[in-house]
Design a protein around this motif. Structure first.
Motif, PDB file in Angstrom:
ATOM      1  N   GLN A  86       0.843  -1.204   0.000  1.00 52.63           N
ATOM      2  CA  GLN A  86       0.000   0.000   0.000  1.00 52.63           C
ATOM      3  C   GLN A  86       0.872   1.245   0.000  1.00 52.63           C
ATOM      4  N   LYS A  87       0.579   2.149  -0.926  1.00 50.50           N
ATOM      5  CA  LYS A  87       1.323   3.403  -1.040  1.00 50.50           C
ATOM      6  C   LYS A  87       0.412   4.585  -0.722  1.00 50.50           C
ATOM      7  N   PRO A  88       0.976   5.750  -0.434  1.00 54.40           N
ATOM      8  CA  PRO A  88       0.146   6.919  -0.131  1.00 54.40           C
ATOM      9  C   PRO A  88      -0.871   7.196  -1.250  1.00 54.40           C
ATOM     10  N   GLY A  89      -2.069   7.603  -0.841  1.00 52.62           N
ATOM     11  CA  GLY A  89      -3.115   7.907  -1.802  1.00 52.62           C
ATOM     12  C   GLY A  89      -3.905   6.700  -2.255  1.00 52.62           C
ATOM     13  N   THR A  90      -3.708   5.548  -1.626  1.00 54.06           N
ATOM     14  CA  THR A  90      -4.422   4.329  -2.037  1.00 54.06           C
ATOM     15  C   THR A  90      -5.248   3.765  -0.883  1.00 54.06           C
ATOM     16  N   PHE A  91      -6.264   2.977  -1.258  1.00 53.70           N
ATOM     17  CA  PHE A  91      -7.151   2.324  -0.300  1.00 53.70           C
ATOM     18  C   PHE A  91      -6.864   0.819  -0.265  1.00 53.70           C
ATOM     19  N   VAL A  92      -7.089   0.223   0.891  1.00 52.63           N
ATOM     20  CA  VAL A  92      -7.114  -1.233   1.034  1.00 52.63           C
ATOM     21  C   VAL A  92      -8.445  -1.598   1.673  1.00 52.63           C
ATOM     22  N   VAL A  93      -9.178  -2.516   1.047  1.00 50.17           N
ATOM     23  CA  VAL A  93     -10.474  -2.958   1.558  1.00 50.17           C
ATOM     24  C   VAL A  93     -10.367  -4.428   1.947  1.00 50.17           C
ATOM     25  N   THR A  94     -10.837  -4.764   3.140  1.00 53.78           N
ATOM     26  CA  THR A  94     -10.867  -6.165   3.564  1.00 53.78           C
ATOM     27  C   THR A  94     -12.320  -6.630   3.640  1.00 53.78           C
ATOM     28  N   TRP A  95     -12.522  -7.913   3.348  1.00 47.23           N
ATOM     29  CA  TRP A  95     -13.866  -8.496   3.313  1.00 47.23           C
ATOM     30  C   TRP A  95     -14.162  -9.222   4.630  1.00 47.23           C
ATOM     31  N   PRO A  96     -15.430  -9.602   4.871  1.00 45.16           N
ATOM     32  CA  PRO A  96     -15.792 -10.241   6.138  1.00 45.16           C
ATOM     33  C   PRO A  96     -14.951 -11.473   6.472  1.00 45.16           C
ATOM     34  N   ARG A  97     -14.531 -11.536   7.704  1.00 44.34           N
ATOM     35  CA  ARG A  97     -13.730 -12.612   8.285  1.00 44.34           C
ATOM     36  C   ARG A  97     -12.445 -12.878   7.509  1.00 44.34           C
ATOM     37  N   ALA A  98     -11.935 -11.846   6.843  1.00 42.84           N
ATOM     38  CA  ALA A  98     -10.663 -11.970   6.132  1.00 42.84           C
ATOM     39  C   ALA A  98      -9.529 -11.582   7.088  1.00 42.84           C
ATOM     40  N   TYR A  99      -8.769 -12.565   7.526  1.00 42.80           N
ATOM     41  CA  TYR A  99      -7.631 -12.274   8.403  1.00 42.80           C
ATOM     42  C   TYR A  99      -6.613 -11.433   7.651  1.00 42.80           C
ATOM     43  N   HIS A 100      -6.014 -10.459   8.341  1.00 47.58           N
ATOM     44  CA  HIS A 100      -4.982  -9.639   7.708  1.00 47.58           C
ATOM     45  C   HIS A 100      -3.962  -9.182   8.752  1.00 47.58           C
ATOM     46  N   ALA A 101      -2.768  -8.908   8.266  1.00 46.27           N
ATOM     47  CA  ALA A 101      -1.657  -8.469   9.105  1.00 46.27           C
ATOM     48  C   ALA A 101      -0.692  -7.701   8.209  1.00 46.27           C
ATOM     49  N   GLY A 102       0.294  -7.041   8.812  1.00 40.70           N
ATOM     50  CA  GLY A 102       1.248  -6.317   7.981  1.00 40.70           C
ATOM     51  C   GLY A 102       2.210  -5.476   8.794  1.00 40.70           C
ATOM     52  N   PHE A 103       2.993  -4.660   8.081  1.00 45.65           N
ATOM     53  CA  PHE A 103       3.982  -3.806   8.747  1.00 45.65           C
ATOM     54  C   PHE A 103       4.309  -2.600   7.864  1.00 45.65           C
ATOM     55  N   SER A 104       4.811  -1.557   8.502  1.00 44.78           N
ATOM     56  CA  SER A 104       5.185  -0.329   7.794  1.00 44.78           C
ATOM     57  C   SER A 104       6.661  -0.359   7.402  1.00 44.78           C
ATOM     58  N   HIS A 105       6.967   0.306   6.277  1.00 42.90           N
ATOM     59  CA  HIS A 105       8.359   0.386   5.803  1.00 42.90           C
ATOM     60  C   HIS A 105       9.049   1.643   6.308  1.00 42.90           C
ATOM     61  N   GLY A 106       8.348   2.445   7.081  1.00 37.91           N
ATOM     62  CA  GLY A 106       8.879   3.695   7.595  1.00 37.91           C
ATOM     63  C   GLY A 106       7.739   4.531   8.159  1.00 37.91           C
ATOM     64  N   VAL A 107       8.027   5.790   8.439  1.00 40.13           N
ATOM     65  CA  VAL A 107       7.002   6.672   9.009  1.00 40.13           C
ATOM     66  C   VAL A 107       5.885   6.901   7.996  1.00 40.13           C
ATOM     67  N   ASN A 108       4.649   6.752   8.453  1.00 38.45           N
ATOM     68  CA  ASN A 108       3.495   6.988   7.577  1.00 38.45           C
ATOM     69  C   ASN A 108       2.277   7.340   8.409  1.00 38.45           C
ATOM     70  N   CYS A 109       1.212   7.709   7.731  1.00 39.44           N
ATOM     71  CA  CYS A 109      -0.032   8.061   8.411  1.00 39.44           C
ATOM     72  C   CYS A 109      -1.205   7.529   7.597  1.00 39.44           C
ATOM     73  N   ALA A 110      -2.092   6.797   8.255  1.00 42.08           N
ATOM     74  CA  ALA A 110      -3.249   6.213   7.577  1.00 42.08           C
ATOM     75  C   ALA A 110      -4.450   6.257   8.512  1.00 42.08           C
ATOM     76  N   GLU A 111      -5.620   6.048   7.955  1.00 45.17           N
ATOM     77  CA  GLU A 111      -6.833   5.938   8.773  1.00 45.17           C
ATOM     78  C   GLU A 111      -7.696   4.815   8.224  1.00 45.17           C
ATOM     79  N   SER A 112      -8.568   4.285   9.078  1.00 49.62           N
ATOM     80  CA  SER A 112      -9.422   3.186   8.632  1.00 49.62           C
ATOM     81  C   SER A 112     -10.776   3.267   9.309  1.00 49.62           C
ATOM     82  N   SER A 113     -11.724   2.554   8.728  1.00 44.80           N
ATOM     83  CA  SER A 113     -13.074   2.506   9.281  1.00 44.80           C
ATOM     84  C   SER A 113     -13.722   1.189   8.874  1.00 44.80           C
TER      85      SER A 113
END
Length: 217
Positions: A86-113
């Motif tokens: 995921q890069k700046p200016g992009t969305f990631v959408v997860t579906w019901p009961r979809a397990y997800h995990a991850g990590f940042s490559h450096g300082v960043n800012c994101a929001e989710s709902s």
């Protein structure tokens, strides 16, 4: 969310198995790993195998955002795992009961709902059943049954598409209530009363009322 190099979010599903949408405002990219909802049971099997002692002591641990298993372990067990950057200016959408995990490559800012579409309703019911029967699982954020009955009362204002999902789930709710009432009577409970009104509930009353409302709505 403000991230930093290697700041991680552990494997998890959303509350009530809801959808989620994440937007990155600025900063370094973020790597995501995801497991499709229809692979959730298989993935949980991998988690139980890899973290046997922890999950034995707290069965609900996998439903909290505190455990990490290498994605490769899931892949080796035959579980489908997706990866994206995921890069700046992009969305990631997860579906019901979809397990997800991850990590940042450096300082960043994101929001989710979180959000939910009509076809999420069965997933929401499934989440309540799993969290209710799993020791140590997290508590629901809202009452799923109240959501269903509220939607049913507003059926006249809903689209046919939404109403069809609500009707199906409401009938499932009524059947489950009838089953639980019957189980209580078999265990010797002499009388059941309505929690709101205090009125006695006769055998079959839930099904009769639910059936009439379902047919009219």
């Amino acid at each position: 969310y403000v991230g930093m190099l290697f700041a991680s979010f552990c494997w998890h599903v959303e509350d009530h198995f809801a959808h989620s949408i994440n937007y990155m405002h600025w900063g370094a990219p973020k790597t995501w790993y995801g497991v499709p909802g229809d692979q959730a049971d298989a993935f949980e099997g991998v988690m139980r195998e890899q973290l046997a002692e922890l999950i034995e002591s707290e069965a609900g641990l996998m439903y909290k955002m505190v455990t990490m298993v290498p994605p490769g372990e899931a892949v080796r067990a035959g579980v489908r795992v997706c990866r994206l950057l995921q890069k700046p200016g992009t969305f990631v959408v997860t579906w019901p009961r979809a397990y997800h995990a991850g990590f940042s490559h450096g300082v960043n800012c994101a929001e989710s709902s979180n959000f939910a579409t009509p076809d999420w309703l069965p997933w929401g019911r499934q989440s309540v059943e799993i969290f209710r029967t799993t020791r140590g699982a997290r508590l629901p954020c809202f009452t799923h049954e109240l959501l269903l009955t509220t939607l049913a009362r507003k059926a006249a204002t809903l689209s046919a598409h939404i109403s069809s999902w609500v009707e199906s789930e409401l009938r499932s709710l009524v059947r489950e209530e009838e089953r639980l009432h019957a189980a209580l009577r078999e265990r010797g409970v002499a009388a059941l009363v309505d929690a709101a009104s205090g009125a006695p509930l006769d055998a079959g009353a839930v099904g009769e009322e639910g059936g009439e409302e379902g047919g009219e709505e």
